[in-house]
Motif scaffolding. Structure first.
Motif, PDB file in Angstrom:
ATOM      1  N   THR A  36      89.568  66.549 -15.191  1.00 53.35           N
ATOM      2  CA  THR A  36      90.610  66.736 -16.191  1.00 53.35           C
ATOM      3  C   THR A  36      90.125  67.660 -17.305  1.00 53.35           C
ATOM      4  OG1 THR A  36      91.463  64.523 -15.718  1.00 53.35           O
ATOM      5  CG2 THR A  36      92.172  65.547 -17.773  1.00 53.35           C
ATOM      6  N   ALA A  37      88.917  67.433 -17.796  1.00 52.32           N
ATOM      7  CA  ALA A  37      88.366  68.303 -18.833  1.00 52.32           C
ATOM      8  C   ALA A  37      88.204  69.720 -18.316  1.00 52.32           C
ATOM      9  CB  ALA A  37      87.028  67.749 -19.325  1.00 52.32           C
ATOM     10  N   ASP A  38      87.711  69.860 -17.094  1.00 51.30           N
ATOM     11  CA  ASP A  38      87.520  71.190 -16.523  1.00 51.30           C
ATOM     12  C   ASP A  38      88.854  71.901 -16.349  1.00 51.30           C
ATOM     13  OD1 ASP A  38      84.814  70.833 -16.424  1.00 51.30           O
ATOM     14  OD2 ASP A  38      84.764  70.246 -14.313  1.00 51.30           O
ATOM     15  N   GLN A  39      89.884  71.171 -15.930  1.00 55.02           N
ATOM     16  CA  GLN A  39      91.189  71.798 -15.732  1.00 55.02           C
ATOM     17  C   GLN A  39      91.816  72.238 -17.046  1.00 55.02           C
ATOM     18  OE1 GLN A  39      92.714  68.534 -13.167  1.00 55.02           O
ATOM     19  NE2 GLN A  39      93.393  70.184 -11.817  1.00 55.02           N
ATOM     20  N   ILE A  40      91.593  71.471 -18.090  1.00 57.57           N
ATOM     21  CA  ILE A  40      92.096  71.889 -19.408  1.00 57.57           C
ATOM     22  C   ILE A  40      91.373  73.163 -19.855  1.00 57.57           C
ATOM     23  CG2 ILE A  40      92.242  71.247 -21.842  1.00 57.57           C
ATOM     24  CD1 ILE A  40      92.629  68.338 -20.919  1.00 57.57           C
ATOM     25  N   LYS A  41      90.069  73.226 -19.604  1.00 62.12           N
ATOM     26  CA  LYS A  41      89.332  74.453 -19.929  1.00 62.12           C
ATOM     27  C   LYS A  41      89.844  75.622 -19.096  1.00 62.12           C
ATOM     28  CE  LYS A  41      85.202  72.653 -19.327  1.00 62.12           C
ATOM     29  NZ  LYS A  41      83.718  72.573 -19.253  1.00 62.12           N
ATOM     30  N   THR A  46      92.873  80.723 -18.268  1.00 63.51           N
ATOM     31  CA  THR A  46      93.883  81.436 -17.493  1.00 63.51           C
ATOM     32  C   THR A  46      95.071  81.853 -18.347  1.00 63.51           C
ATOM     33  OG1 THR A  46      94.890  79.334 -16.820  1.00 63.51           O
ATOM     34  CG2 THR A  46      93.243  80.295 -15.337  1.00 63.51           C
ATOM     35  N   GLN A  47      95.370  81.091 -19.389  1.00 63.95           N
ATOM     36  CA  GLN A  47      96.473  81.441 -20.278  1.00 63.95           C
ATOM     37  C   GLN A  47      96.052  82.420 -21.374  1.00 63.95           C
ATOM     38  OE1 GLN A  47      99.776  80.479 -19.921  1.00 63.95           O
ATOM     39  NE2 GLN A  47      99.033  79.727 -17.937  1.00 63.95           N
TER      40      GLN A  47
END
Length: 295
Positions: A36-41, A46-47
């Motif tokens: 979850t932390a990695d995906q938020i990073k 990406t944005q």
């Protein structure tokens, strides 16, 4: 940490781009919290978000990542401690400044907790500081050659006066080192130099170390560094860097035998602080270290 508030379109909070669907399938070999932390990073990258930009709401992250609120909250807590995100209660979650504060706190704790001879931890920090100054010598000299920096000269003058009066000069010292690096086009080095300065000045009082006796040499060395840089003399700059750290190296060398004796059960348990009496007392208190310990 409370949940992240601020629904999409709420007053005072711009809407964040919705996380891409590709973020919703965490790799099965990685723990859910880490994922979850990695995906938020990944979302931040990406944005193309920058410090201060808003992130999706907690509900949006849960839906897009396919995880529970507790997983999102734990990830946000983890990223918040690293200054990767910043939670503003009542407003939402934003991209953080990504400062080196977390590293500084960790190194300070390491410096006072490391097993064995705790002076070794401080000595390592001092060696890193000196290595950074030495490694950037050519860049600093190239950037300052043929120039004059009145603000840095004023800081040197203040340090010299303070040293002659037996007073420390932490504020001027920190600004001086940061000012030198402003002439180098490398913001990360500047952050590292000031970060290790902060670690150094925080660890010294925690270890009960007194300040070096020869503050005047340290103050004068700052002036020698500045004049050498403005004159374009790399070797003179490096020699001044050595002079700058010499008083502290001597203070560490003088304190080492006493501290080793204290750790070995020396009588009265006061050997670790024997140097303090020679310089008017021991520097104490982490919170006030920036105002007490000058290097």
């Amino acid at each position: 940490m409370s949940s992240i508030t601020g629904a999409q379109g709420s007053p005072g909070r711009p809407a964040a781009p919705r996380p891409p669907a590709a973020m919703s399938r965490p790799a099965p070999t990685v723990s859910r919290r880490a994922t979850t932390a990695d995906q938020i990073k990944d979302y931040i990258l990406t944005q193309g978000l920058r410090p201060g930009d808003v992130l999706p709401t907690e509900t949006e992250l849960c839906e897009s990542l396919g995880v529970s609120r507790s997983s999102v909250r734990e990830a946000i807590r983890t990223l918040s401690t690293l200054d990767i995100v910043e939670v503003r209660h009542g407003r939402g979650t934003f991209v953080g400044n990504m400062s080196l504060d977390a590293m500084v706190e960790s190194l300070v704790f390491r410096g006072v907790l490391i097993p064995g001879d705790d002076l070794d931890a401080l000595r390592e920090v001092v060696e890193v500081r000196q290595a950074l100054d030495m490694s950037m010598a050519e860049r600093i000299v190239d950037g300052m050659r043929g120039t004059t920096d009145p603000a840095l000269h004023a800081l040197v003058d203040e340090m010299v006066v303070s040293a002659r009066e037996g007073e420390t000069f932490p504020k001027q010292d920190r600004h001086f080192h940061a000012g030198l690096l402003r002439h180098v086009n490398n913001s990360l080095v500047g952050q590292l130099v000031t970060a290790f300065w902060d670690v150094h000045t925080a660890v010294m009082p925690r270890l009960g170390l007194s300040l070096p006796k020869d503050l005047e040499q340290t103050a004068q060395a700052h002036g020698d560094m500045l004049r050498a840089a403005e004159a374009g003399d790399v070797e003179a700059f490096r020699a001044a860097v050595v002079d700058h750290y010499a008083p502290l190296q001597r203070a560490l060398d003088d304190a080492q035998p006493a501290r080793r004796a204290a750790h070995g059960g020396a009588a009265h348990g006061g050997a670790a602080h024997s140097g303090a009496a020679n310089t008017g007392g021991t520097v104490t208190g982490l919170a006030g270290s920036g105002a007490e310990a000058a290097r």
